[in-house]
Each structure stands twice: as structure tokens, then as C-alpha cells.
Design a protein around this motif. Structure first.
Motif, short mmCIF file in Angstrom:
data_model
loop_
_atom_site.label_atom_id
_atom_site.label_comp_id
_atom_site.label_asym_id
_atom_site.label_seq_id
_atom_site.Cartn_x
_atom_site.Cartn_y
_atom_site.Cartn_z
N TYR A 79 35.43 51.32 36.79
CA TYR A 79 34.74 50.47 37.76
C TYR A 79 34.82 51.01 39.18
O TYR A 79 35.81 51.63 39.56
N GLY A 80 33.78 50.69 39.94
CA GLY A 80 33.82 50.92 41.38
C GLY A 80 34.37 49.69 42.08
O GLY A 80 35.16 49.79 43.01
N LEU A 81 33.92 48.53 41.62
CA LEU A 81 34.33 47.27 42.25
C LEU A 81 34.30 46.15 41.22
O LEU A 81 33.35 46.03 40.45
N VAL A 82 35.36 45.34 41.24
CA VAL A 82 35.44 44.17 40.38
C VAL A 82 35.78 42.99 41.29
O VAL A 82 36.59 43.14 42.20
N TYR A 83 35.15 41.85 41.05
CA TYR A 83 35.51 40.69 41.86
C TYR A 83 35.56 39.42 41.01
O TYR A 83 34.91 39.34 39.96
N ALA A 84 36.33 38.45 41.50
CA ALA A 84 36.45 37.17 40.80
C ALA A 84 36.93 36.10 41.76
O ALA A 84 37.96 36.27 42.40
N GLY A 85 36.18 35.01 41.86
CA GLY A 85 36.69 33.82 42.53
C GLY A 85 37.90 33.38 41.73
O GLY A 85 37.90 33.46 40.51
N ALA A 86 38.94 32.90 42.41
CA ALA A 86 40.20 32.65 41.70
C ALA A 86 40.14 31.49 40.72
O ALA A 86 40.92 31.42 39.78
N GLN A 87 39.18 30.57 40.91
CA GLN A 87 39.32 29.24 40.30
C GLN A 87 39.02 29.14 38.81
O GLN A 87 39.04 28.04 38.26
N LYS A 88 38.73 30.25 38.13
CA LYS A 88 38.54 30.16 36.69
C LYS A 88 39.79 30.61 35.94
O LYS A 88 40.37 29.86 35.18
N LEU A 99 42.45 32.56 37.50
CA LEU A 99 43.53 33.11 38.34
C LEU A 99 44.26 32.09 39.20
O LEU A 99 45.35 32.40 39.69
N GLY A 100 43.68 30.94 39.44
CA GLY A 100 44.35 30.01 40.36
C GLY A 100 43.40 28.96 40.88
O GLY A 100 42.41 28.63 40.23
N PRO A 101 43.67 28.43 42.08
CA PRO A 101 42.78 27.41 42.64
C PRO A 101 41.61 28.07 43.39
O PRO A 101 41.63 29.27 43.67
N ALA A 102 40.61 27.28 43.75
CA ALA A 102 39.52 27.78 44.59
C ALA A 102 40.07 28.13 45.96
O ALA A 102 41.09 27.59 46.40
N GLY A 103 39.40 29.04 46.66
CA GLY A 103 39.78 29.34 48.04
C GLY A 103 40.00 30.80 48.32
O GLY A 103 40.01 31.22 49.48
N THR A 104 40.17 31.61 47.27
CA THR A 104 40.26 33.04 47.51
C THR A 104 39.52 33.79 46.41
O THR A 104 39.34 33.27 45.31
N THR A 105 39.05 34.97 46.75
CA THR A 105 38.33 35.83 45.82
C THR A 105 39.09 37.14 45.70
O THR A 105 39.34 37.80 46.71
N LEU A 106 39.45 37.51 44.51
CA LEU A 106 40.09 38.81 44.29
C LEU A 106 39.02 39.89 44.23
O LEU A 106 38.03 39.75 43.50
N VAL A 107 39.20 40.94 45.01
CA VAL A 107 38.30 42.10 44.98
C VAL A 107 39.14 43.34 44.74
O VAL A 107 40.11 43.58 45.45
N ILE A 108 38.79 44.09 43.71
CA ILE A 108 39.47 45.37 43.45
C ILE A 108 38.41 46.45 43.61
O ILE A 108 37.40 46.46 42.90
N ILE A 109 38.62 47.33 44.60
CA ILE A 109 37.57 48.29 44.95
C ILE A 109 38.14 49.70 45.03
O ILE A 109 39.24 49.90 45.56
N ARG A 110 37.40 50.64 44.47
CA ARG A 110 37.81 52.05 44.53
C ARG A 110 37.75 52.51 45.98
O ARG A 110 36.77 52.25 46.67
N LYS A 111 38.81 53.18 46.43
CA LYS A 111 38.95 53.40 47.87
C LYS A 111 37.83 54.24 48.48
O LYS A 111 37.46 54.02 49.63
N ASP A 112 37.25 55.16 47.72
CA ASP A 112 36.18 55.97 48.32
C ASP A 112 34.98 55.10 48.72
O ASP A 112 34.25 55.42 49.66
#
Ligand SMILES: *Cc1c(COP(=O)(O)O)cnc(C)c1O
Length: 366
Positions: free
Chosen positions: A193-202, A204-217
Motif C-alpha cells: 500500500y501507499g496509503l491506508v486510512y480508517a475512521g476509528a469508530q468501526k 479501532l475505537g470511538p469516533a473523533g480520529t482517523t488513522l492514516v498509514i502512509i508511505r513516507k515518499d
């Protein structure tokens, strides 16, 4: 897995979803007094030592759970997955350029629509004409000529479909994934992946933050000047706190990562999710009474979508399920029927209870 406490019902919500009871107990404690600081987590400054620890552990545990290497940045952002619809093209797409999208449901369609502010969304697949009953196979994906990235939605929360493979993109085209409703429900090979994202509320946790994992380049792409709060690069440079971050949701997500590790990590979580979903689908498939619109090879392990022979019986189903201590089974307003969301934190014995109810309901009304 701990047994469900007797003062809580079975919560089939699609999101915000059920959280692990162990986590809720720890949160109860830390809301009052975290780390013996005499203050609760919500009362600490985002520059304080306690939050430094919470954030560092959340990132480290996120990396450990997903086996995320140092060539990826782990960010906690805001605005939900919906904000990512425009943040992705804003950060990765040249003005007037083309990005590819697989449209497999409501959220995927929304995402592609927002790309149009920046360039062209080429639909590598459009499931609209087949009523989003399945996700495409690799050879059903039609890529444009050198797109800026390819975006897909790994689990379609409303339709109850899920990819059971990772799509391959043309050479050099980053794979971008909306993983809102199945992130960390199974092992992930982040190197694809280049980028993966997920709103926390499903998952990972409560609503209010979004996890983003992004390749540094990809942090260096910067196709246009952006306000700091829209820039992945700024979030990476400022340790996900360019302004006051949602301290509490990030803290809870960190606790959920620790819970996943205690369960044995993603391989164990996947095994349990496969077993849970099998129990439910087997019961639905056992008779003609229940109808499941998702094609079998695309069925979601997270959101089980089904209905009875009539909308009236669906209503009765929901009412009787509630009586029996099972809530939030109503399907999305665009599909009708029912949806049982059985995310990571949904207990296995809850699936058994649900299946008994399915059988009894059919006996009474079939
Ligand atoms: C819930 C959901 C969204 C929307 O998330 P928000 O955090 O409300 O913006 C987007 N994509 C998928 C797949 C979802 O399940």
C-alpha cells in the motif's frame, strides 16, 4: 475472550461500534486518574508527559499490530474518513490529473466524487449497474494510463461486501485503501500500500480520529500548496499534533491496539472473525427464509447484510431482536433489511446467541 457483562446488550452497530469490555474498564479507570497523575486522560494537555506516552505507545502498538515498518508514517488525523476523500487527491494528485477508483458502494462513490475538485476520477470499476452485490476480481479492474493512485474500499459497510485479496496496481501506482470497516480485522501486508486510512469508530475505537498509514515518499508529493491541517507532511512532521488533537479518542485507539496484541495479534483476530462470520452465514444459508444480497465470494466478515421475505417481517425481526437484547440490526436506509455488524470486539458467543434467535424467529414467522 471475556463473557459479555449482563448489564450490556449485544450491539450490532455498524459504527460507532462495540468496544472490547476490557478496554472500557481500563478507560473508566483512566478517565478518573491516569498513570497516578491525579487527573483523567481528558484533562491532560496534549503537550504533557502523559500524552507523550499515550501517543508514543499508540503509534508503537499500531506498528507492532500491523507490522508497519519505518518507511511508513502513522498519523492520527480528524474529519473522519470523509475528510480523506478530499485530502487524498489534495496531497497526491496534480491539478487536472487522473486517479483511479473502484466504486463498490456508497462510500466508494462519495470518495470518487470528491476527487473531481482536483482532477479526473477514472472508474476502474463501477458496481452501480449490478447493485453493488460484489467486489471486482483483479481482471475486472480497468486502469487508466498511469493514474496518480488507485483507490478502493476493502470492506463495503453498507452492502456487506469485502475484498478477499489485495488488488495489484500497474507498476509504480500507489494503492490507496479506505479500510474503515475492516482495518486490523486480519493480517495486513502494508508493503503493498501507499496509503491506508480508517475512521476509528468501526474497528479501532470511538469516533473523533482517523488513522492514516502512509508511505513516507508520498509525503513529498505535494502537488499544490496546502493549509497545514490538510497536509499529511505537516501531520508527520508535527507528530500528529499541529493543533490540539482529539486526545481521548487517540488514547482509546491505543488501548484497542493493546487489546489486539493481548488477543494474540491479527492472525488470531482473523481466525476468530472467520469463525464468527461462518456461524452467522451458515445459519442464514440453512433455509430459504433469509435472503443475503451479497454474492457469496464477496461476503463481508464484518457486516452481514440480510433480509426476510417482506419489509413487514423485517420490522418484526428488529422488534423481537430488541426484546431479546440485540440492538442496531437495522440495515442502512439505502438497502433496507438488516445488517449484523460483527467487528473485532463483537463477542463470539454473541454470534451463537444471534443464530439461535434467527432459527427461533423463522420457526415462529417462516
Ligand atoms: C463509516 C465509513 C466511512 C465514513 O466515515 P466517517 O468517519 O463518518 O467520515 C467511509 N468509508 C467507509 C468504508 C465507512 O465504513
Amino acid at each position: 475472550m471475556t463473557a459479555t457483562a449482563t448489564d450490556r446488550i449485544l450491539n450490532f452497530s455498524a459504527g460507532p461500534g462495540v468496544l472490547p469490555e476490557d478496554v472500557l474498564r481500563q478507560v473508566q479507570h483512566d478517565i478518573w486518574n491516569i498513570d497516578g497523575s491525579g487527573m483523567g486522560i481528558m484533562e491532560h494537555s496534549h503537550r504533557a508527559k502523559v500524552y507523550d506516552r499515550v501517543l508514543a505507545e499508540a503509534i508503537a502498538d499500531c506498528r507492532e499490530v500491523g507490522n508497519i515498518g519505518d518507511d511508513y508514517a502513522v498519523l492520527f488525523m480528524t474529519g473522519g474518513a470523509t475528510a480523506q476523500n478530499h485530502l487524498i487527491p489534495a496531497n497526491l494528485l496534480e491539478q487536472g490529473g487522473t486517479a483511479d477508483y473502484a466504486v463498490t458502494g456508497h462510500w466508494a462513490k462519495h470518495t470518487a466524487a470528491e476527487c473531481k475538485l482536483y482532477g479526473t476520477a477514472h472508474l476502474a470499476f463501477d458496481g452501480g449497474p449490478t447493485d453493488y452485490a460484489f467486489v471486482p476480481s483483479q481482471n475486472e479492474l480497468n486502469f487508466s494510463d498511469r493514474p496518480a493512485y488507485f483507490h478502493y474500499t476493502s470492506n463495503n459497510t453498507i452492502r456487506g461486501t469485502q475484498y478477499h485479496y489485495v488488488p495489484e496496481t500497474p507498476e509504480g501506482v500507489p494503492l490507496v485503501c479506505d479500510m474503515c470497516s475492516d482495518i486490523y480485522s486480519r493480517p495486513i501486508d502494508i508493503t503493498k500500500y501507499g496509503l491506508v486510512y480508517a475512521g476509528a469508530q468501526k474497528n479501532l475505537g470511538p469516533a473523533g480520529t482517523t488513522l492514516v498509514i502512509i508511505r513516507k515518499d508520498l509525503l513529498e508529493r505535494s502537488p499544490r500548496p496546502l493549509p497545514g491541517l490538510m497536509s499529511y507532511k505537516v501531520f508527520a512532521e508535527k507528530d500528529s499534533r499541529p493543533n490540539t488533537p482529539p486526545v481521548f479518542p487517540i488514547y482509546v485507539v491505543g488501548q484497542v491496539f493493546k487489546w489486539i496484541l493481548r488477543q494474540g495479534g491479527l492472525a488470531a483476530i482473523e481466525q476468530r472473525n472467520v469463525a464468527k462470520a461462518k456461524v452467522v452465514y451458515d445459519a442464514l444459508d440453512a433455509t430459504e427464509f433469509y435472503i443475503t444480497p451479497a454474492r457469496k465470494d464477496s461476503r463481508s466478515l464484518m457486516n452481514v447484510v440480510f433480509r426476510t421475505p417482506s419489509p413487514e417481517t423485517d420490522k418484526l425481526f428488529l422488534a423481537e431482536a430488541l426484546e431479546a437484547g440485540m440492538d442496531n440490526l437495522k440495515g442502512h436506509r439505502s438497502t433496507g433489511g438488516m445488517r449484523a455488524s460483527i467487528y473485532n470486539a463483537f463477542p463470539a458467543e454473541g454470534c451463537e446467541t444471534f443464530v439461535q434467535f434467527l432459527r427461533e424467529f423463522e420457526r415462529r414467522h417462516g
